[in-house]
Design an enzyme around this catalytic site. Structure first.
Site, PDB file in Angstrom:
ATOM      1  N   ASP A  47       0.839  -1.202   0.000  1.00 14.79           N
ATOM      2  CA  ASP A  47       0.000   0.000   0.000  1.00 14.79           C
ATOM      3  C   ASP A  47       0.878   1.258   0.000  1.00 14.79           C
ATOM      4  OD1 ASP A  47       0.880  -0.062   2.602  1.00 14.79           O
ATOM      5  OD2 ASP A  47      -1.106  -0.069   3.536  1.00 14.79           O
ATOM      6  N   LYS A 116      -0.579  -9.765   2.710  1.00 15.97           N
ATOM      7  CA  LYS A 116       0.166  -9.272   3.868  1.00 15.97           C
ATOM      8  C   LYS A 116      -0.747  -8.328   4.630  1.00 15.97           C
ATOM      9  CE  LYS A 116       3.362  -5.872   3.679  1.00 15.97           C
ATOM     10  NZ  LYS A 116       2.765  -4.923   4.648  1.00 15.97           N
ATOM     11  N   GLU A 185       9.363  -4.168  10.628  1.00 12.39           N
ATOM     12  CA  GLU A 185       9.693  -2.837  10.093  1.00 12.39           C
ATOM     13  C   GLU A 185      10.057  -1.871  11.210  1.00 12.39           C
ATOM     14  OE1 GLU A 185       6.979  -1.094   7.242  1.00 12.39           O
ATOM     15  OE2 GLU A 185       8.040   0.826   7.298  1.00 12.39           O
TER      16      GLU A 185
HETATM   17  O1  KIV Z   1       3.517  -1.094   1.644  1.00  9.67           O
HETATM   18  C1  KIV Z   1       4.679  -1.504   1.560  1.00  9.67           C
HETATM   19  O2  KIV Z   1       5.387  -1.260   0.592  1.00  9.67           O
HETATM   20  C2  KIV Z   1       5.183  -2.317   2.663  1.00  9.67           C
HETATM   21  C3  KIV Z   1       6.628  -2.696   2.649  1.00  9.67           C
HETATM   22  C4  KIV Z   1       7.500  -1.533   2.829  1.00  9.67           C
HETATM   23  C5  KIV Z   1       6.923  -3.765   3.631  1.00  9.67           C
HETATM   24  O3  KIV Z   1       4.442  -2.670   3.527  1.00  9.67           O
END
Ligand code: KIV
Length: 296
Positions: A47, A116, A185
């Site tokens: 996102d 995710k 993260e």
């Molecule tokens: O949204 C994203 O790009 C992410 C990554 C940085 C892990 O969640």
């Protein structure tokens, strides 16, 4: 020989053994084809597209449909990489039923192989239900960008003992719920190492130091294309933003000066074939394909 497709079992088997998992974000087919060719193991339609593609200040406005749209494009470019779709803000927080339905939407309409989602203990039951529906889930703990307002900005998390214990508990809750990998993260390296040793699934770090089973970066950051911010944890592997500006500026000045197009970029006169004239048939287009004529 076709390279071996990266799947959930392939990634899980790398836990503690390596090779470390190399993951990047991707948003379109042209770039995903390049990343796939370069050997990236996991492509995430993150996102983060809200920031680096749409130009928003955070990720909260991204919709499920937008993640699916970019997922279809990325899938057309990649053949080896494992494809993960980010569940956007408010697509998995409300209830387990809604989370399962929305995760299913991403697999059906986004061509993803896994989803995710951000959060730990609070969303563990939702993760368990999504996994029970046959959908692999990658967790994401520590600095969770969808909680930007609660965190008071994009800040490193887990700096006190209590906060570190909570993040460890989040990671363990995700593992127990069936997550096959966990993004860590924006946390101190020693905490990331501790979590990596404490769970049996691969950890994938971003701003989490050297002790993880893999790494992820926003591709436009590491390519030097998103230049609004320059976080410490990003290594720039190229200055492609500068290269694009220089190429486009050269194009602009050549067009303005009348130096482009030259004769080598121009088509000659149309030759009408006598046979076509005699039969009244139109000459067939060349077999070049693509979106324009291939030859003169
Ligand atoms: O949204 C994203 O790009 C992410 C990554 C940085 C892990 O969640």
């Amino acid at each position: 020989m076709t390279p071996k497709k990266i799947t959930v079992p392939v990634l899980r088997a790398r836990k503690g053994k390596g090779p470390r998992i190399a993951m990047l974000t991707a948003y379109d087919a042209t770039m995903s084809r390049l990343y796939d060719e370069a050997g990236v193991d996991v492509l995430l339609v993150g996102d983060s597209l809200g920031m680096v593609v749409q130009g928003q200040p955070h990720t909260l406005g991204v919709t499920l449909e937008e993640i699916a749209y970019h997922g279809r494009a990325v899938a057309r470019g990649a053949s080896r990489a494992h494809l993960v779709g980010d569940m956007p803000f408010m697509s998995f927080q409300v209830s387990a039923d809604e989370s399962v339905r929305n995760a299913g939407y991403l697999l059906k309409h986004g061509a993803f192989e896994a989803v995710k989602l951000e959060g730990g203990v609070d969303v563990a039951e939702h993760v368990r239900r999504i996994v029970a529906a046959g959908i692999p889930v990658m967790g994401h703990v520590g600095l969770t960008p969808q909680s930007v307002h609660a965190m008071g900005g994009f800040r490193v998390q887990g700096k006190t003992d209590d906060a570190a214990q909570r993040i460890l508990a989040d990671a363990k809750a995700l593992e127990s719920a069936g997550a096959y990998a966990i993004v860590l993260e924006g946390i101190p390296s020693d905490l990331a190492r501790k979590i990596t040793l404490a769970v049996d699934v691969p950890t994938i770090g971003i701003g989490a130091g050297v002790g993880c089973d893999g790494q992820v970066l926003v591709s436009y950051d590491m390519l030097g294309m998103f230049r609004d911010i320059r976080p410490k944890f990003v290594k720039r592997y190229g200055e492609h933003g500068d290269a694009i500006v220089a190429s486009v500026a050269r194009y602009v000045s050549e067009v303005q000066a009348g130096d482009f197009p030259g004769p080598e970029h121009s088509f000659g006169e149309v030759q009408v074939k006598p046979a076509a004239e005699a039969t009244g048939q139109a000459a067939l287009p060349s077999a070049g394909g693509g979106y324009g004529p291939a030859d003169s």
